[in-house]
Design a protein around this motif. Sequence first.
Motif, PDB file in Angstrom:
ATOM      1  N   GLU A 187      -5.550  17.105  28.657  1.00  0.00           N
ATOM      2  CA  GLU A 187      -5.265  17.234  27.228  1.00  0.00           C
ATOM      3  C   GLU A 187      -3.815  16.888  26.940  1.00  0.00           C
ATOM      4  O   GLU A 187      -3.501  16.145  26.006  1.00  0.00           O
ATOM      5  CB  GLU A 187      -5.533  18.694  26.852  1.00  0.00           C
ATOM      6  N   ARG A 188      -2.918  17.429  27.778  1.00  0.00           N
ATOM      7  CA  ARG A 188      -1.502  17.200  27.565  1.00  0.00           C
ATOM      8  C   ARG A 188      -1.147  15.730  27.756  1.00  0.00           C
ATOM      9  O   ARG A 188      -0.364  15.161  26.996  1.00  0.00           O
ATOM     10  CB  ARG A 188      -0.710  18.074  28.544  1.00  0.00           C
ATOM     11  N   ARG A 189      -1.769  15.101  28.751  1.00  0.00           N
ATOM     12  CA  ARG A 189      -1.466  13.699  29.007  1.00  0.00           C
ATOM     13  C   ARG A 189      -1.929  12.828  27.847  1.00  0.00           C
ATOM     14  O   ARG A 189      -1.230  11.912  27.408  1.00  0.00           O
ATOM     15  CB  ARG A 189      -2.150  13.258  30.303  1.00  0.00           C
ATOM     16  N   ILE A 190      -3.117  13.120  27.311  1.00  0.00           N
ATOM     17  CA  ILE A 190      -3.638  12.331  26.192  1.00  0.00           C
ATOM     18  C   ILE A 190      -2.748  12.505  24.968  1.00  0.00           C
ATOM     19  O   ILE A 190      -2.458  11.553  24.242  1.00  0.00           O
ATOM     20  CB  ILE A 190      -5.095  12.746  25.895  1.00  0.00           C
ATOM     21  N   LYS A 191      -2.264  13.747  24.760  1.00  0.00           N
ATOM     22  CA  LYS A 191      -1.405  14.007  23.610  1.00  0.00           C
ATOM     23  C   LYS A 191      -0.100  13.222  23.716  1.00  0.00           C
ATOM     24  O   LYS A 191       0.404  12.681  22.741  1.00  0.00           O
ATOM     25  CB  LYS A 191      -1.099  15.509  23.553  1.00  0.00           C
ATOM     26  N   LYS A 192       0.438  13.156  24.935  1.00  0.00           N
ATOM     27  CA  LYS A 192       1.700  12.456  25.145  1.00  0.00           C
ATOM     28  C   LYS A 192       1.545  10.956  25.003  1.00  0.00           C
ATOM     29  O   LYS A 192       2.413  10.271  24.504  1.00  0.00           O
ATOM     30  CB  LYS A 192       2.211  12.750  26.573  1.00  0.00           C
ATOM     31  N   VAL A 198       3.208  27.671  31.245  1.00  0.00           N
ATOM     32  CA  VAL A 198       4.256  27.365  30.261  1.00  0.00           C
ATOM     33  C   VAL A 198       4.335  25.866  30.019  1.00  0.00           C
ATOM     34  O   VAL A 198       4.499  25.409  28.888  1.00  0.00           O
ATOM     35  CB  VAL A 198       5.619  27.923  30.748  1.00  0.00           C
ATOM     36  N   ILE A 199       4.165  25.069  31.081  1.00  0.00           N
ATOM     37  CA  ILE A 199       4.230  23.618  30.901  1.00  0.00           C
ATOM     38  C   ILE A 199       3.014  23.107  30.131  1.00  0.00           C
ATOM     39  O   ILE A 199       3.133  22.307  29.207  1.00  0.00           O
ATOM     40  CB  ILE A 199       4.330  22.913  32.274  1.00  0.00           C
ATOM     41  N   LEU A 200       1.812  23.606  30.498  1.00  0.00           N
ATOM     42  CA  LEU A 200       0.592  23.013  29.952  1.00  0.00           C
ATOM     43  C   LEU A 200       0.173  23.627  28.623  1.00  0.00           C
ATOM     44  O   LEU A 200      -0.262  22.923  27.722  1.00  0.00           O
ATOM     45  CB  LEU A 200      -0.560  23.163  30.963  1.00  0.00           C
ATOM     46  N   LYS A 201       0.229  24.946  28.501  1.00  0.00           N
ATOM     47  CA  LYS A 201      -0.315  25.592  27.305  1.00  0.00           C
ATOM     48  C   LYS A 201       0.616  26.673  26.774  1.00  0.00           C
ATOM     49  O   LYS A 201       0.225  27.844  26.689  1.00  0.00           O
ATOM     50  CB  LYS A 201      -1.679  26.221  27.654  1.00  0.00           C
ATOM     51  N   PRO A 202       1.858  26.311  26.412  1.00  0.00           N
ATOM     52  CA  PRO A 202       2.774  27.349  25.944  1.00  0.00           C
ATOM     53  C   PRO A 202       2.278  28.055  24.694  1.00  0.00           C
ATOM     54  O   PRO A 202       2.540  29.238  24.501  1.00  0.00           O
ATOM     55  CB  PRO A 202       4.073  26.581  25.682  1.00  0.00           C
ATOM     56  N   GLU A 203       1.499  27.333  23.860  1.00  0.00           N
ATOM     57  CA  GLU A 203       1.088  27.951  22.585  1.00  0.00           C
ATOM     58  C   GLU A 203       0.191  29.166  22.813  1.00  0.00           C
ATOM     59  O   GLU A 203       0.198  30.098  22.014  1.00  0.00           O
ATOM     60  CB  GLU A 203       0.416  26.915  21.679  1.00  0.00           C
ATOM     61  N   LEU A 204      -0.571  29.162  23.929  1.00  0.00           N
ATOM     62  CA  LEU A 204      -1.430  30.319  24.185  1.00  0.00           C
ATOM     63  C   LEU A 204      -0.598  31.572  24.446  1.00  0.00           C
ATOM     64  O   LEU A 204      -0.919  32.654  23.966  1.00  0.00           O
ATOM     65  CB  LEU A 204      -2.336  30.064  25.385  1.00  0.00           C
ATOM     66  N   LEU A 205       0.485  31.415  25.216  1.00  0.00           N
ATOM     67  CA  LEU A 205       1.319  32.575  25.531  1.00  0.00           C
ATOM     68  C   LEU A 205       1.996  33.110  24.273  1.00  0.00           C
ATOM     69  O   LEU A 205       2.159  34.321  24.112  1.00  0.00           O
ATOM     70  CB  LEU A 205       2.373  32.218  26.582  1.00  0.00           C
ATOM     71  N   VAL A 206       2.374  32.195  23.361  1.00  0.00           N
ATOM     72  CA  VAL A 206       2.981  32.651  22.110  1.00  0.00           C
ATOM     73  C   VAL A 206       1.947  33.385  21.274  1.00  0.00           C
ATOM     74  O   VAL A 206       2.209  34.455  20.721  1.00  0.00           O
ATOM     75  CB  VAL A 206       3.568  31.459  21.333  1.00  0.00           C
ATOM     76  N   GLY A 233      -7.289  21.619  35.013  1.00  0.00           N
ATOM     77  CA  GLY A 233      -7.471  20.169  34.959  1.00  0.00           C
ATOM     78  C   GLY A 233      -7.643  19.690  33.528  1.00  0.00           C
ATOM     79  O   GLY A 233      -7.031  18.690  33.112  1.00  0.00           O
ATOM     80  N   SER A 234      -8.463  20.421  32.749  1.00  0.00           N
ATOM     81  CA  SER A 234      -8.646  19.939  31.371  1.00  0.00           C
ATOM     82  C   SER A 234      -7.369  20.135  30.556  1.00  0.00           C
ATOM     83  O   SER A 234      -7.070  19.303  29.704  1.00  0.00           O
ATOM     84  CB  SER A 234      -9.856  20.588  30.695  1.00  0.00           C
ATOM     85  N   TRP A 235      -6.626  21.200  30.830  1.00  0.00           N
ATOM     86  CA  TRP A 235      -5.344  21.367  30.126  1.00  0.00           C
ATOM     87  C   TRP A 235      -4.394  20.217  30.428  1.00  0.00           C
ATOM     88  O   TRP A 235      -3.735  19.675  29.540  1.00  0.00           O
ATOM     89  CB  TRP A 235      -4.682  22.680  30.517  1.00  0.00           C
ATOM     90  N   ALA A 236      -4.339  19.845  31.711  1.00  0.00           N
ATOM     91  CA  ALA A 236      -3.424  18.764  32.104  1.00  0.00           C
ATOM     92  C   ALA A 236      -3.831  17.460  31.450  1.00  0.00           C
ATOM     93  O   ALA A 236      -2.984  16.699  30.971  1.00  0.00           O
ATOM     94  CB  ALA A 236      -3.410  18.617  33.623  1.00  0.00           C
TER      95      ALA A 236
END
Lengths: 232, 103
Positions: B95-100, A205-213, B90-93
């Motif tokens: 990705e999120r950091r770069i976006k922020k 939910v924190i990292l990829k919420p859009e996938l769950l939606v 790891g890649s998701w994390a």
Amino acid sequence: MHIMEGFLPSPWWQIWWILALPCLIYGLYKLKKIMEENREVLPLLGVAGGFIFVLSALKLPSVTGSCSHPTGTALSAITFGPWISAVLGCIVLLFQSLFLAHGGLTTLGANMFSMAIVGPFIGYYVYKGLDKLNVNFFINVFIAAFLCDLVTYCVTALELALAFPATSGGLIPSFAAFLGVFAVTQIPLAIIEGLVFVVIFKYIVILKPELLVKLKVLTAEKMEKVKGGLEE
Amino acid sequence: MKYLFEIITVIALILFTGVFLYTDTIVQASGEEGWGGTDGVGSEMVEELGYEPWIDNSDYTFTPPSGEIESCLFALQAVFGGLLIGWIFGSWATERRIKKNPN
């Protein structure tokens, strides 16, 4: 929960294969459709498969004096539904029966039916039902994951009881005896598995919420609520 | 509480380990050999009914030559799954950091 090779006599292993095969084929069809339509969910599919691989390799001692392993099917069951879980579970069970001599090719149908089909099926529909009733997302995940695990072992006990009914009393005492071995050992492990999946879903939910939606696990507005609740 | 779920999980794991250690002393004191797999226990129950398995994995495929090799293969299974999960999370994390923080 593996039924070892050769431990199901003749009509039964064919019956479980016949029941499991259509689910597997339908799962492959669904998997192909997802791959064509929606390639960005592929990493999540990998994670779901990875959890089945990792958790079903962990043999943990339980409280009753024997060891058992979690199934790890909850993530794929809740996000992708029971049919795709059938494919992922089949891959893991095939690997274990071919290289580790756990389970076997003739009992693969029965093992698939318990771990990769009925368990995820119950988990998925319980999740959907509780979601309609507006149960808290994480409590819902815990219940679904708990059931995915426990139901698997109950079905294994049922499969063995059907093949080996007790000489006096028939099916039910035999089922109770197998439940005593499989299900009682499993309860603490199922609780732990449920809690672990709650933590995993929190990070998704924190990292990829859009996938769950996108996979319709949660609607967009419910997702906002769940996310808001986390950031307090 | 930011880490509520993690804390609950860790507490459950500690309780679980505690119960395991407690039952382990009972099992060890009873002199029986404990902590076999449930798969094995179930199979023994079937064998006690006088049933003979009609086919064996070694009839058609590779079986791990020893317990050590078997646990090695189990560990490899877990490693591959774990690597995949770690890499994707790891890649998701990242990705999120770069976006922020695009810098």
